[in-house]
Design a protein around this motif. Sequence first.
Motif, mmCIF file in Angstrom:
data_model
loop_
_atom_site.group_PDB
_atom_site.id
_atom_site.type_symbol
_atom_site.label_atom_id
_atom_site.label_comp_id
_atom_site.label_asym_id
_atom_site.label_seq_id
_atom_site.Cartn_x
_atom_site.Cartn_y
_atom_site.Cartn_z
ATOM 1 N N LYS A 84 46.271 41.214 61.741
ATOM 2 C CA LYS A 84 45.163 41.074 60.777
ATOM 3 C C LYS A 84 45.628 41.575 59.404
ATOM 4 C CE LYS A 84 40.947 42.565 62.187
ATOM 5 N NZ LYS A 84 39.770 43.426 62.337
ATOM 6 N N MET A 85 45.286 40.818 58.361
ATOM 7 C CA MET A 85 45.616 41.253 57.001
ATOM 8 C C MET A 85 44.502 42.157 56.476
ATOM 9 S SD MET A 85 48.216 40.392 55.024
ATOM 10 C CE MET A 85 47.531 40.116 53.383
ATOM 11 N N THR A 86 44.871 43.272 55.920
ATOM 12 C CA THR A 86 43.880 44.152 55.307
ATOM 13 C C THR A 86 43.777 43.845 53.814
ATOM 14 O OG1 THR A 86 44.301 45.915 56.908
ATOM 15 C CG2 THR A 86 43.261 46.555 54.840
ATOM 16 N N LYS A 87 42.589 43.394 53.407
ATOM 17 C CA LYS A 87 42.363 43.083 51.985
ATOM 18 C C LYS A 87 42.139 44.358 51.192
ATOM 19 C CE LYS A 87 40.652 38.478 51.790
ATOM 20 N NZ LYS A 87 40.038 37.594 50.814
ATOM 21 N N VAL A 88 42.580 44.354 49.945
ATOM 22 C CA VAL A 88 42.299 45.502 49.062
ATOM 23 C C VAL A 88 41.568 44.994 47.825
ATOM 24 C CG1 VAL A 88 43.263 47.416 47.731
ATOM 25 C CG2 VAL A 88 44.358 46.722 49.883
ATOM 26 N N TRP A 89 40.392 45.552 47.582
ATOM 27 C CA TRP A 89 39.653 45.223 46.359
ATOM 28 C C TRP A 89 39.830 46.374 45.384
ATOM 29 C CZ3 TRP A 89 37.379 44.925 51.238
ATOM 30 C CH2 TRP A 89 37.191 43.623 51.735
ATOM 31 N N GLN A 90 40.520 46.086 44.305
ATOM 32 C CA GLN A 90 40.832 47.112 43.303
ATOM 33 C C GLN A 90 39.692 47.203 42.308
ATOM 34 O OE1 GLN A 90 44.550 47.728 43.553
ATOM 35 N NE2 GLN A 90 43.854 49.732 42.876
ATOM 36 N N LEU A 91 39.074 48.365 42.211
ATOM 37 C CA LEU A 91 38.020 48.534 41.213
ATOM 38 C C LEU A 91 38.617 49.202 39.990
ATOM 39 C CD1 LEU A 91 35.086 49.866 43.418
ATOM 40 C CD2 LEU A 91 35.703 47.483 42.918
ATOM 41 N N GLU A 92 38.430 48.570 38.850
ATOM 42 C CA GLU A 92 38.913 49.186 37.620
ATOM 43 C C GLU A 92 37.797 49.184 36.598
ATOM 44 O OE1 GLU A 92 42.472 46.956 36.892
ATOM 45 O OE2 GLU A 92 43.432 48.055 38.534
ATOM 46 N N GLY A 93 37.675 50.292 35.887
ATOM 47 C CA GLY A 93 36.651 50.381 34.847
ATOM 48 C C GLY A 93 35.258 50.319 35.425
ATOM 49 N N GLU A 94 34.351 49.726 34.694
ATOM 50 C CA GLU A 94 32.955 49.692 35.085
ATOM 51 C C GLU A 94 32.764 48.822 36.326
ATOM 52 O OE1 GLU A 94 28.721 48.529 33.048
ATOM 53 O OE2 GLU A 94 30.485 48.604 31.762
ATOM 54 N N LEU A 95 31.868 49.279 37.213
ATOM 55 C CA LEU A 95 31.637 48.546 38.454
ATOM 56 C C LEU A 95 30.814 47.288 38.180
ATOM 57 C CD1 LEU A 95 31.970 48.604 41.553
ATOM 58 C CD2 LEU A 95 29.770 49.796 41.631
ATOM 59 N N LEU A 96 31.351 46.123 38.586
ATOM 60 C CA LEU A 96 30.627 44.866 38.412
ATOM 61 C C LEU A 96 30.104 44.427 39.769
ATOM 62 C CD1 LEU A 96 33.401 43.201 36.212
ATOM 63 C CD2 LEU A 96 31.328 44.373 35.405
ATOM 64 N N ALA A 97 28.864 43.938 39.787
ATOM 65 C CA ALA A 97 28.190 43.617 41.049
ATOM 66 C C ALA A 97 29.027 42.691 41.926
ATOM 67 C CB ALA A 97 26.827 43.009 40.771
ATOM 68 N N GLY A 98 29.620 41.668 41.347
ATOM 69 C CA GLY A 98 30.341 40.666 42.121
ATOM 70 C C GLY A 98 31.578 41.198 42.830
ATOM 71 N N GLN A 99 32.113 42.329 42.357
ATOM 72 C CA GLN A 99 33.358 42.853 42.916
ATOM 73 C C GLN A 99 33.246 43.240 44.383
ATOM 74 O OE1 GLN A 99 33.869 45.952 39.827
ATOM 75 N NE2 GLN A 99 35.945 45.179 39.611
ATOM 76 N N LEU A 100 32.035 43.536 44.825
ATOM 77 C CA LEU A 100 31.887 44.040 46.189
ATOM 78 C C LEU A 100 31.246 43.040 47.143
ATOM 79 C CD1 LEU A 100 30.905 47.716 45.319
ATOM 80 C CD2 LEU A 100 33.058 46.895 46.274
#
Length: 351
Positions: A1-17
């Motif tokens: 299984k590939m583990t995805k990484v969502w990098q959060l930078e700066g201000e949190l944007l709704a779509g990022q999560l």
Amino acid sequence: KMTKVWQLEGELLAGQLTEAAELLKAGELVAFPTETVYGLGADARSTQAVEQIFAAKGRPSDNPLIVHIASIGQLDELVLPYPELASRLMQQLWPGPLTIVLPVKPGAVSPLVTAGLATVGVRMPDHAAALELIGQANCPVAAPSANRSGRPSPTTAAHVLEDLDGAIAGIVDGGATGVGLESTVVELAGDNVIRILRPGGVTPEQLLLAAPDAMIDTPPAKAEATEAPRSPGMKYTHYAPQGDMEIVQGDAVEMTAYIRQAIAQAKSEGLKTGALVFAEREGDFDADVVLTYGGGKRQLEQAAQRLYAALRQFDAEGVQRIWAEGCEEQGIGLALMNRLAKAAGNQVTRL
Ligand code: TXA
Ligand code: MG
């Protein structure tokens, strides 16, 4: 299984999560940052999802999980009526590093979450990404620390990858966590006793400020071996580095002499040595690996933040004997000494 990484930078944007929240909803495991340490999240209502937490961590199934919520409104579906003292703590200290053990509403969460107890530990993390993720997933999120069992809790996404890459669906990377130690776990006894089951990010002093009339029941530094553990997690040896570790507390001059002598002895036996000390004493030790907590004696917050990364580093460098400077059990120092003592298997020397 590939583990995805969502990098959060700066201000949190709704779509990022959005994708992370969808995976949680679909019963997958997603690690996320909180203000304490990274959590390994799953939909708390789904036994099939929660089962995967225990498998990925290699965690004993009699150790219950904390349920994370994003709003007080989520509490109604989780717990039975609770004492006024609990609502006061929530009002004053949530969101924040405080887990409150409350009577669970039958059927509200998978029985794996509570390990068969009639109670559930609940907390609202003080972290924008965690709150957004839980809110979007729109379910109670069971989340232990996102480490393999027996490893230090992760304070960065890299730590999570070290332990769980390939074993979980994804990681929300929000950078290093702020507190660095886990939440304080409390249960309430009678009308006004707050019993600390695990010291953590909220200090006894803060509990007392939030509930001035309450009695705070603090566990002894060394748990009595005979007493049945109240918080099931307390009976497991956690956080231990591979090297043998000793905590040394007391007068700076005596402590320095003691540790220096011990390092010399271990080196003469051909062992790889490590020291973990406050920055002002960094130059005093010639261990193979000298790490610092940062700051001076009074900067315990920074020490708490760095402890777990330091323990991981000793492991990565194959250190066989570790000496760590202890601190006073005041403020966050109570939780710090608790984790140090655990990591050292209770080898604490007071000079
Ligand atoms: O800061 C934290 O609390 C982190 C982040 C991810 O929120 N989570 C965490 O979870 O440290 P974990 O699973 O590593 O530790 C949970 C602790 C264990 O000591 C467990 O025994 C205790 O909470 N606990 C959970 N539910 C309980 C309950 N119903 N009664 C007593 N203790 C409980
Ligand atoms: Mg843990």
